[in-house]
Write a protein that holds these residues in place. Structure first.
Motif, short mmCIF file in Angstrom:
data_model
loop_
_atom_site.label_atom_id
_atom_site.label_comp_id
_atom_site.label_asym_id
_atom_site.label_seq_id
_atom_site.Cartn_x
_atom_site.Cartn_y
_atom_site.Cartn_z
N ASP A 48 0.80 -1.22 0.00
CA ASP A 48 0.00 0.00 0.00
C ASP A 48 0.84 1.28 0.00
O ASP A 48 0.40 2.33 0.43
CB ASP A 48 -0.96 -0.01 1.19
N TRP A 49 2.05 1.22 -0.52
CA TRP A 49 2.94 2.38 -0.58
C TRP A 49 2.74 3.15 -1.88
O TRP A 49 2.73 2.57 -2.96
CB TRP A 49 4.39 1.93 -0.51
N GLU A 50 2.58 4.48 -1.75
CA GLU A 50 2.48 5.35 -2.92
C GLU A 50 3.37 6.55 -2.69
O GLU A 50 3.59 6.97 -1.56
CB GLU A 50 1.04 5.82 -3.12
N GLY A 51 3.90 7.09 -3.79
CA GLY A 51 4.76 8.25 -3.63
C GLY A 51 5.29 8.74 -4.96
O GLY A 51 4.60 8.68 -5.98
N SER A 52 6.55 9.17 -4.93
CA SER A 52 7.15 9.75 -6.13
C SER A 52 8.63 9.41 -6.20
O SER A 52 9.27 9.10 -5.21
CB SER A 52 6.97 11.26 -6.13
N LEU A 53 9.12 9.49 -7.42
CA LEU A 53 10.54 9.42 -7.69
C LEU A 53 10.94 10.79 -8.22
O LEU A 53 10.42 11.25 -9.23
CB LEU A 53 10.85 8.34 -8.74
N LYS A 62 17.93 19.32 -15.07
CA LYS A 62 16.75 19.72 -14.32
C LYS A 62 16.25 18.54 -13.51
O LYS A 62 16.47 17.39 -13.86
CB LYS A 62 15.65 20.20 -15.27
N ARG A 63 15.52 18.85 -12.44
CA ARG A 63 14.90 17.81 -11.63
C ARG A 63 13.51 17.53 -12.17
O ARG A 63 12.79 18.43 -12.58
CB ARG A 63 14.82 18.25 -10.16
N SER A 64 13.16 16.26 -12.15
CA SER A 64 11.83 15.83 -12.57
C SER A 64 11.26 14.94 -11.49
O SER A 64 12.00 14.41 -10.66
CB SER A 64 11.91 15.04 -13.88
N SER A 65 9.95 14.75 -11.52
CA SER A 65 9.30 13.89 -10.54
C SER A 65 8.18 13.12 -11.24
O SER A 65 7.47 13.68 -12.08
CB SER A 65 8.73 14.74 -9.41
N ILE A 66 8.07 11.84 -10.89
CA ILE A 66 7.02 10.99 -11.45
C ILE A 66 6.38 10.19 -10.31
O ILE A 66 7.02 9.91 -9.30
CB ILE A 66 7.56 10.05 -12.54
N PRO A 67 5.10 9.81 -10.46
CA PRO A 67 4.46 8.98 -9.44
C PRO A 67 5.00 7.55 -9.47
O PRO A 67 5.34 7.03 -10.53
CB PRO A 67 2.98 9.02 -9.83
N ILE A 84 8.43 -2.49 -7.90
CA ILE A 84 8.28 -1.09 -8.29
C ILE A 84 7.25 -0.98 -9.40
O ILE A 84 7.31 -1.71 -10.38
CB ILE A 84 9.62 -0.52 -8.81
N GLN A 85 6.33 -0.03 -9.25
CA GLN A 85 5.32 0.21 -10.27
C GLN A 85 5.37 1.67 -10.69
O GLN A 85 5.39 2.56 -9.84
CB GLN A 85 3.93 -0.09 -9.71
N TYR A 86 5.40 1.88 -11.99
CA TYR A 86 5.38 3.22 -12.57
C TYR A 86 4.04 3.40 -13.28
O TYR A 86 3.91 3.00 -14.45
CB TYR A 86 6.55 3.40 -13.55
N PRO A 87 3.03 3.95 -12.60
CA PRO A 87 1.71 4.09 -13.21
C PRO A 87 1.78 4.82 -14.56
O PRO A 87 2.42 5.86 -14.69
CB PRO A 87 0.93 4.92 -12.18
#
Length: 175
Positions: A48-53, A62-67, A84-87
């Motif tokens: 049940d872990w959700e977040g970002s990379l 540049k910095r980027s972020s993805i769910p 690891i799941q990349y929606p």
């Protein structure tokens, strides 16, 4: 973007083999106080872990972020598995392993050089070792923040030509 995710995913979860012995003896703390046990990491188990990379894109600087989502499972007294799941980019999903040395003083072959237990119950582990990033030799520092409702993996890099570490990427999860 898709190629970059694969590179970051591969570099983010340490690829160095741990020095896990064939002995099945229990993990124990050593005299230096820097050891960790699987029991201390067991609180991470669950899907049940959700977040970002968040990551530094070397191409654009540049910095980027993805769910990101992750499911964590303890496989044995020395190994955690990450799914690891990349929606939206499921073709990049992967399973990775985090291995503790038999004596608990290394994570994925990197030395545990710092260990802090905060007043609010978080365990912060800092590891360091040699590796590669951007296809160059580098000192790699990984900081794990572990709590029942929070899990972060922060990867810092220092290339041979520089004195200071910089943040390459960070996985931040909550549940």
């Amino acid at each position: 973007m898709k190629y970059l995710i694969v590179v970051i995913m591969t570099c983010s979860f340490l690829c160095v083999s741990a020095s896990v012995g064939s002995d099945d003896s229990a993990v124990h703390e050593t005299d230096n106080g820097m050891a960790v046990t699987m029991d201390e990491l067991r609180t991470l188990e669950g899907d049940d872990w959700e977040g970002s990379l968040s990551y530094l894109n070397y191409g654009s600087e540049k910095r980027s972020s993805i769910p990101v989502k992750v499911a964590i499972k303890v496989l044995d007294e020395n190994t955690l598995q990450y799914a690891i799941q990349y929606p939206g980019e499921e073709q990049h999903n992967a399973k990775e392993l985090l291995k503790l040395s038999r004596d608990g003083t290394h994570i994925d072959g990197y030395d545990i050089i710092g260990r802090e237990q905060t007043a609010d119950g978080m365990l912060i582990l800092t590891t360091e070792g040699k590796g590669r990033d951007d296809d160059r030799p580098a000192d790699i520092q990984v900081i794990f923040t572990v709590a029942a409702d929070r899990f972060n993996i922060r990867k810092n890099i220092r290339f041979e030509s520089s004195e200071a570490y910089f943040n390459r990427n960070e996985y931040s999860f909550k549940r």
